[in-house]
Design a protein around this motif. Structure first.
Motif, PDB file in Angstrom:
ATOM      1  N   PRO A  81      -6.110  -2.080   7.395  1.00  0.00           N
ATOM      2  CA  PRO A  81      -5.537  -3.207   6.674  1.00  0.00           C
ATOM      3  C   PRO A  81      -4.211  -2.815   6.039  1.00  0.00           C
ATOM      4  O   PRO A  81      -3.961  -1.636   5.781  1.00  0.00           O
ATOM      5  N   GLY A  82      -3.370  -3.799   5.814  1.00  0.00           N
ATOM      6  CA  GLY A  82      -2.092  -3.537   5.169  1.00  0.00           C
ATOM      7  C   GLY A  82      -1.420  -4.838   4.768  1.00  0.00           C
ATOM      8  O   GLY A  82      -1.871  -5.922   5.124  1.00  0.00           O
ATOM      9  N   PRO A  83      -0.328  -4.755   4.018  1.00  0.00           N
ATOM     10  CA  PRO A  83       0.376  -5.945   3.542  1.00  0.00           C
ATOM     11  C   PRO A  83       1.141  -6.663   4.647  1.00  0.00           C
ATOM     12  O   PRO A  83       1.471  -6.080   5.680  1.00  0.00           O
ATOM     13  N   ASP A  84       1.430  -7.930   4.395  1.00  0.00           N
ATOM     14  CA  ASP A  84       2.076  -8.826   5.352  1.00  0.00           C
ATOM     15  C   ASP A  84       3.475  -8.381   5.765  1.00  0.00           C
ATOM     16  O   ASP A  84       3.910  -8.638   6.878  1.00  0.00           O
ATOM     17  N   TYR A  85       4.204  -7.714   4.886  1.00  0.00           N
ATOM     18  CA  TYR A  85       5.611  -7.408   5.172  1.00  0.00           C
ATOM     19  C   TYR A  85       5.812  -6.329   6.236  1.00  0.00           C
ATOM     20  O   TYR A  85       6.911  -6.130   6.724  1.00  0.00           O
ATOM     21  N   LEU A  86       4.756  -5.612   6.613  1.00  0.00           N
ATOM     22  CA  LEU A  86       4.897  -4.592   7.649  1.00  0.00           C
ATOM     23  C   LEU A  86       5.099  -5.241   9.012  1.00  0.00           C
ATOM     24  O   LEU A  86       4.536  -6.293   9.295  1.00  0.00           O
ATOM     25  N   GLU A  87       5.901  -4.620   9.860  1.00  0.00           N
ATOM     26  CA  GLU A  87       6.204  -5.150  11.181  1.00  0.00           C
ATOM     27  C   GLU A  87       5.895  -4.108  12.254  1.00  0.00           C
ATOM     28  O   GLU A  87       5.906  -2.906  11.991  1.00  0.00           O
ATOM     29  N   VAL A  88       5.664  -4.584  13.468  1.00  0.00           N
ATOM     30  CA  VAL A  88       5.453  -3.687  14.597  1.00  0.00           C
ATOM     31  C   VAL A  88       6.669  -2.780  14.728  1.00  0.00           C
ATOM     32  O   VAL A  88       7.808  -3.240  14.636  1.00  0.00           O
ATOM     33  N   GLY A  89       6.439  -1.496  14.905  1.00  0.00           N
ATOM     34  CA  GLY A  89       7.517  -0.512  14.996  1.00  0.00           C
ATOM     35  C   GLY A  89       7.779   0.210  13.689  1.00  0.00           C
ATOM     36  O   GLY A  89       8.400   1.274  13.690  1.00  0.00           O
ATOM     37  N   ASP A  90       7.315  -0.348  12.559  1.00  0.00           N
ATOM     38  CA  ASP A  90       7.464   0.334  11.275  1.00  0.00           C
ATOM     39  C   ASP A  90       6.643   1.616  11.277  1.00  0.00           C
ATOM     40  O   ASP A  90       5.571   1.681  11.868  1.00  0.00           O
ATOM     41  N   LYS A  91       7.147   2.613  10.580  1.00  0.00           N
ATOM     42  CA  LYS A  91       6.369   3.826  10.348  1.00  0.00           C
ATOM     43  C   LYS A  91       5.841   3.751   8.925  1.00  0.00           C
ATOM     44  O   LYS A  91       6.560   3.339   8.007  1.00  0.00           O
ATOM     45  N   VAL A  92       4.572   4.123   8.771  1.00  0.00           N
ATOM     46  CA  VAL A  92       3.944   4.067   7.451  1.00  0.00           C
ATOM     47  C   VAL A  92       3.317   5.407   7.111  1.00  0.00           C
ATOM     48  O   VAL A  92       2.900   6.160   7.984  1.00  0.00           O
ATOM     49  N   SER A  93       3.275   5.668   5.826  1.00  0.00           N
ATOM     50  CA  SER A  93       2.635   6.860   5.305  1.00  0.00           C
ATOM     51  C   SER A  93       1.257   6.465   4.797  1.00  0.00           C
ATOM     52  O   SER A  93       1.117   5.496   4.054  1.00  0.00           O
ATOM     53  N   THR A  94       0.230   7.209   5.209  1.00  0.00           N
ATOM     54  CA  THR A  94      -1.146   6.919   4.842  1.00  0.00           C
ATOM     55  C   THR A  94      -1.736   8.110   4.107  1.00  0.00           C
ATOM     56  O   THR A  94      -1.559   9.255   4.525  1.00  0.00           O
ATOM     57  N   HIS A  95      -2.425   7.853   2.994  1.00  0.00           N
ATOM     58  CA  HIS A  95      -3.082   8.927   2.254  1.00  0.00           C
ATOM     59  C   HIS A  95      -4.256   9.429   3.082  1.00  0.00           C
ATOM     60  O   HIS A  95      -5.118   8.642   3.477  1.00  0.00           O
ATOM     61  N   PRO A  96      -4.330  10.729   3.377  1.00  0.00           N
ATOM     62  CA  PRO A  96      -5.347  11.228   4.290  1.00  0.00           C
ATOM     63  C   PRO A  96      -6.784  11.148   3.776  1.00  0.00           C
ATOM     64  O   PRO A  96      -7.711  11.054   4.566  1.00  0.00           O
ATOM     65  N   LYS A  97      -6.980  11.168   2.466  1.00  0.00           N
ATOM     66  CA  LYS A  97      -8.350  11.137   1.955  1.00  0.00           C
ATOM     67  C   LYS A  97      -8.876   9.722   1.746  1.00  0.00           C
ATOM     68  O   LYS A  97     -10.042   9.461   1.948  1.00  0.00           O
ATOM     69  N   THR A  98      -7.993   8.807   1.341  1.00  0.00           N
ATOM     70  CA  THR A  98      -8.453   7.443   1.057  1.00  0.00           C
ATOM     71  C   THR A  98      -8.213   6.493   2.237  1.00  0.00           C
ATOM     72  O   THR A  98      -8.835   5.452   2.314  1.00  0.00           O
ATOM     73  N   GLY A  99      -7.271   6.826   3.123  1.00  0.00           N
ATOM     74  CA  GLY A  99      -6.934   5.947   4.227  1.00  0.00           C
ATOM     75  C   GLY A  99      -6.050   4.791   3.808  1.00  0.00           C
ATOM     76  O   GLY A  99      -5.746   3.908   4.599  1.00  0.00           O
ATOM     77  N   LYS A 100      -5.590   4.797   2.563  1.00  0.00           N
ATOM     78  CA  LYS A 100      -4.762   3.709   2.046  1.00  0.00           C
ATOM     79  C   LYS A 100      -3.312   3.874   2.495  1.00  0.00           C
ATOM     80  O   LYS A 100      -2.756   4.963   2.462  1.00  0.00           O
ATOM     81  N   THR A 101      -2.722   2.754   2.945  1.00  0.00           N
ATOM     82  CA  THR A 101      -1.312   2.763   3.331  1.00  0.00           C
ATOM     83  C   THR A 101      -0.482   2.891   2.062  1.00  0.00           C
ATOM     84  O   THR A 101      -0.564   2.066   1.168  1.00  0.00           O
ATOM     85  N   LEU A 102       0.333   3.940   1.988  1.00  0.00           N
ATOM     86  CA  LEU A 102       1.099   4.222   0.766  1.00  0.00           C
ATOM     87  C   LEU A 102       2.451   3.527   0.745  1.00  0.00           C
ATOM     88  O   LEU A 102       2.849   2.952  -0.254  1.00  0.00           O
ATOM     89  N   ARG A 103       3.164   3.617   1.854  1.00  0.00           N
ATOM     90  CA  ARG A 103       4.507   3.031   1.866  1.00  0.00           C
ATOM     91  C   ARG A 103       5.041   2.956   3.287  1.00  0.00           C
ATOM     92  O   ARG A 103       4.571   3.640   4.184  1.00  0.00           O
ATOM     93  N   ARG A 104       6.048   2.124   3.449  1.00  0.00           N
ATOM     94  CA  ARG A 104       6.752   2.024   4.724  1.00  0.00           C
ATOM     95  C   ARG A 104       7.880   3.063   4.685  1.00  0.00           C
ATOM     96  O   ARG A 104       8.560   3.221   3.682  1.00  0.00           O
ATOM     97  N   LEU A 105       8.062   3.755   5.785  1.00  0.00           N
ATOM     98  CA  LEU A 105       9.105   4.793   5.840  1.00  0.00           C
ATOM     99  C   LEU A 105      10.349   4.282   6.544  1.00  0.00           C
ATOM    100  O   LEU A 105      10.316   3.411   7.333  1.00  0.00           O
TER     101      LEU A 105
END
Length: 105
Positions: A81-105
């Motif tokens: 799952p993730g927020p609406d503003y992310l688009e195909v091709g975006d790179k995202v950083s994910t916290h390895p222990k929680t699996g939560k999307t942290l930010r768009r890179l």
């Protein structure tokens, strides 16, 4: 594989936990062991994935200005799952222990 000795290790999926969903070939991890028994796998950095597919949640009702969420298929081969503003091709950083999307890179 150990970068210095080139020794390869087999790690049980139960020890990896959620991290297993995000690991890709070439990712660096630390193996924590005690008296020869592997206890934990620690990821050295946030996991980076590219978004390959996006599915928005169209069933939400209410405030038109509320952030919508969606499901995203990542290069690691999982849907997250993730927020609406992310688009195909975006790179995202994910916290390895929680699996939560942290930010768009």
């Amino acid at each position: 594989m150990d970068d210095e000795t080139f020794e390869e290790y087999v790690v049980d999926g139960a020890i990896l936990g959620r991290i297993a969903d995000y690991l890709k070939q070439g990712d660096k991890v630390d193996l924590v062991s005690y008296t020869g028994r592997l206890l934990e796998v620690e990821v050295k950095a946030d996991m980076v994935d590219e978004l390959l597919e996006k599915r928005l949640d169209q069933n939400r009702r209410g405030n038109a200005f509320a952030l919508r969420s969606g499901m995203y298929f990542l290069t690691s081969g999982i849907w997250r799952p993730g927020p609406d503003y992310l688009e195909v091709g975006d790179k995202v950083s994910t916290h390895p222990k929680t699996g939560k999307t942290l930010r768009r890179l």
